[in-house]
Design an enzyme around this catalytic site. Structure first.
Site, PDB file in Angstrom:
ATOM      1  N   GLU A 241      11.624  10.499  -4.351  1.00 53.36           N
ATOM      2  CA  GLU A 241      11.250   9.859  -3.156  1.00 53.36           C
ATOM      3  C   GLU A 241      12.039   8.409  -2.811  1.00 53.36           C
ATOM      4  O   GLU A 241      12.207   7.494  -3.466  1.00 53.36           O
ATOM      5  CB  GLU A 241       9.835   9.175  -3.619  1.00 53.36           C
ATOM      6  CG  GLU A 241       9.396   8.253  -2.359  1.00 53.36           C
ATOM      7  CD  GLU A 241       7.963   7.705  -2.860  1.00 53.36           C
ATOM      8  OE1 GLU A 241       7.522   6.636  -2.421  1.00 53.36           O
ATOM      9  OE2 GLU A 241       7.310   8.208  -3.733  1.00 53.36           O
TER      10      GLU A 241
ATOM     11  N   LYS B 239      -2.094   9.242  -3.326  1.00 58.88           N
ATOM     12  CA  LYS B 239      -1.632   8.423  -4.214  1.00 58.88           C
ATOM     13  C   LYS B 239      -2.428   7.298  -5.095  1.00 58.88           C
ATOM     14  O   LYS B 239      -2.748   6.569  -3.922  1.00 58.88           O
ATOM     15  CB  LYS B 239      -0.458   7.824  -3.508  1.00 58.88           C
ATOM     16  CG  LYS B 239       0.713   6.882  -4.466  1.00 58.88           C
ATOM     17  CD  LYS B 239       1.807   6.352  -4.004  1.00 58.88           C
ATOM     18  CE  LYS B 239       1.756   5.378  -3.006  1.00 58.88           C
ATOM     19  NZ  LYS B 239       3.033   4.732  -2.754  1.00 58.88           N
TER      20      LYS B 239
END
Length: 226
Positions: free
Chosen positions: A46, A135
């Site tokens: 990421e 998340k």
């Protein structure tokens, strides 16, 4: 229902259950660290928009690493950032916020998205709009048992905790039923500031092993479109 158009997490991310968040002073600093991570078996990267130059270099980074790892982009907070990230070919999107607008835009373009939130209301709002996973951030404010708590009212919700997760915490969250864990500092250490890359490789290998060996909790089936 928008949730019916949900995209599954990218296969390498879902299989490895480990996302490494790489936040650098400049995108020019990425390659030496990413080379080590991918060589050590990291299969989901990421890259963050708080790193200057990330979007501009994203295409070349995907070309360099995309055959071996999913290359996602995080810290996306508005429609313009999302559009540019999608256009550059990101394999998935991560946001630190709960935004129906960003989720709908990502779902429309067929790109997996993992929006951030902490409360059940925030997390379910994202999940019900078609997020690939949610998340839990900052994960340090709750315990791995939060996954089970969420699954009571929201069967099948896919959870990716993020924030302060070390190697022991990664195993605990995965054993509790998290779809993957998102880690940064405890794995990267000082590597992006000129630290020992051999030490980085050793930490990455330990995380890869811990995540691959963590027991998989039973999950309810979730209808997704590949």
């Amino acid at each position: 229902m928008i949730g019916e158009a949900r995209r599954a997490l990218p296969l390498r991310t879902a299989t490895s259950r480990l996302v490494v968040v790489v936040r650098a002073a400049s995108a020019a600093d990425y390659e030496p660290v990413l080379d080590v991570l991918v060589d050590a078996g990291i299969r989901s990267l990421e890259l963050t928009l708080t790193t200057p130059g990330t979007i501009e270099r994203l295409g070349s980074l995907i070309e360099r690493y995309g055959a071996d790892a999913d290359v996602g982009v995080g810290t996306v907070v508005d429609r313009e950032q999302l559009s540019r990230t999608i256009d550059a070919g990101a394999h998935y999107i991560v946001t630190p916020i709960t935004s129906a607008e960003l989720i709908e835009q990502s779902v429309t373009h067929g790109v997996p998205i993992i929006p951030g939130g902490l409360t059940p209301t925030e997390l379910f709002a994202s999940w019900s709009r078609g997020a690939s996973a949610v998340k839990v951030f900052p994960a340090s404010q709750v315990t791995p048992g939060y996954v089970k708590d969420l699954r009571g009212p929201f069967p099948g919700i896919q959870v990716v905790p993020s924030g302060g997760i070390d190697i022991d915490g990664a195993a605990e969250w995965l054993e509790a039923g998290a779809a993957a864990v998102s880690v940064g500092g405890p794995l990267l250490g000082d590597a992006l500031r000129g630290g020992d890359l051999r030490a980085l490789r050793a930490r990455a290998l330990r995380f890869v092993t811990a995540c691959s060996q963590a027991p998989r909790a039973h999950r309810s089936a979730v209808p997704t479109r590949p």
